[in-house]
Design an enzyme around this catalytic site. Structure first.
Site, PDB file in Angstrom:
ATOM      1  CB  ILE A  75       0.901   5.673   3.190  1.00 50.11           C
ATOM      2  CG1 ILE A  75       2.426   5.728   3.299  1.00 50.11           C
ATOM      3  CG2 ILE A  75       0.344   4.476   3.944  1.00 50.11           C
ATOM      4  CD1 ILE A  75       2.916   6.020   4.695  1.00 50.11           C
ATOM      5  CB  CYS A  76      -3.234   3.323  -0.231  1.00 51.19           C
ATOM      6  SG  CYS A  76      -4.985   3.080  -0.583  1.00 51.19           S
ATOM      7  CG  MET A  77      -2.568   3.129   5.531  1.00 52.45           C
ATOM      8  SD  MET A  77      -1.344   3.329   6.866  1.00 52.45           S
ATOM      9  CE  MET A  77      -2.407   3.291   8.303  1.00 52.45           C
ATOM     10  CG  HIS A 121      -9.815   4.615  -1.778  1.00 51.25           C
ATOM     11  ND1 HIS A 121     -10.126   3.263  -1.841  1.00 51.25           N
ATOM     12  CD2 HIS A 121      -8.476   4.702  -2.000  1.00 51.25           C
ATOM     13  CE1 HIS A 121      -9.026   2.563  -2.072  1.00 51.25           C
ATOM     14  NE2 HIS A 121      -8.014   3.411  -2.177  1.00 51.25           N
ATOM     15  CE1 TYR A 154      -3.752  -2.457   0.368  1.00 54.77           C
ATOM     16  CE2 TYR A 154      -2.473  -3.318   2.202  1.00 54.77           C
ATOM     17  CZ  TYR A 154      -3.510  -3.443   1.293  1.00 54.77           C
ATOM     18  OH  TYR A 154      -4.311  -4.566   1.327  1.00 54.77           O
TER      19      TYR A 154
END
Length: 300
Positions: free
Chosen positions: A226-228, A287, A219
């Protein structure tokens, strides 16, 4: 005897007829004038003692006895003048002439306008000062808590001694993961990340990105973004601590099969902040449109 009496009578008649007529007339007229003046004075005194002097209104001093229609018209004019709102001074409504406008421009705004402007500027300044105090107290507490960690999971260094810009070293990941093996094989002691805290932290998330080494998968996207979800405004909570965010990141690295890049040339290329910010902005929009996938609890 009769003749004598007739002569005496003729003499008296002659004297009366030859007497000065002007003197005779003035004597009679003077006495009458004094008498009439005396009578008029007595009459005026009598009338002045009993009859009050007539008062004239201010607007009609020249009219001794105005008619009823004229009095009503004056009264209506007085009421209309009293109820009429005050008019501004000449040139105030239209701004005055060129000289008056130039003088007003040189004088600047009035006291009321200056006070309003000062009051408007003080409100944001006070709010900014309050936000800075809240952010500083929270970050000082975070630093103290991280310094007391017993497992030395992470460590922090301030960038240019700024409390709002941190370089965080992640020393540990799951020792059963391939990422841990890569770190051992490449003699990588830690994964270095950068965190910058906005003015309204902790009510907004920090911007977090990977600096080194260059990672693949896990991720971690272009530029080190950062994909969070918890790093987005929608997924963030002011209750999250830096330690909790870093532990979540370490778990996502392992879950996403993160590896240290060993490709020739590519592994030496460093991440850039500009690229990371553009990538993070793009993934947040994606998202928000399609939603975030939450892994099951068994997957950590």
């Amino acid at each position: 005897m009769a003749t004598l009496l007739r002569k005496i009578g003729l003499i008296r008649l002659h004297n009366r007829d030859t007497e000065d007529p002007k003197h005779h007339h003035n004597h009679r007229g003077g006495g009458g004038g004094q008498q009439s003046a005396s009578l008029r004075g007595k009459g005026g005194a009598k009338s002045g003692g009993h009859k009050p002097q007539q008062q004239h209104p201010a607007g009609g001093a020249g009219d001794a006895s105005p008619g009823p229609g004229k009095g009503k018209g004056k009264r209506a004019a007085e009421l209309a003048q009293r109820d009429k709102p005050p008019q501004p001074a000449a040139g105030a409504a239209s701004g005055g002439g060129p000289r008056e406008r130039a003088a007003g421009a040189r004088a600047g705004p009035g006291p009321a306008a200056a006070a309003a402007a000062a009051g408007g500027s003080l409100v944001p300044a006070a709010r900014q000062q309050h936000c800075t105090q809240v952010r500083s107290r929270r970050l000082m507490k975070e630093l103290q808590d991280i310094a007391r960690l017993s497992d030395r999971f992470i460590s922090v260094e301030l960038v240019d001694e700024s409390l709002f810009d941190w370089n965080v070293k992640l020393h540990q990941v799951d020792k059963d993961s391939v990422l841990w093996q890569d770190m051992k094989e490449t003699n990588t002691e830690f994964i270095l990340l950068n965190l910058t805290f906005p003015d309204n932290f902790p009510f907004s998330p920090p911007f977090m990105r990977v600096l080194s080494p260059r990672l693949e998968n896990g991720y971690v996207l272009d530029g080190g973004a950062i994909c969070m979800e918890l790093l987005t405004p929608r997924g963030w909570s002011s209750a999250y601590t830096v330690e909790a965010v870093m532990r979540q990141f370490a778990a996502s690295l392992v879950k996403g099969q993160g590896r240290i890049c060993r490709k020739a040339g590519k592994s030496k290329k460093s991440f850039s902040r500009k690229e990371a910010e553009a990538t993070f902005k793009s993934l947040v929009k994606t998202h928000e449109k399609y939603g975030w996938v939450t892994p099951p609890v068994s997957d950590g």
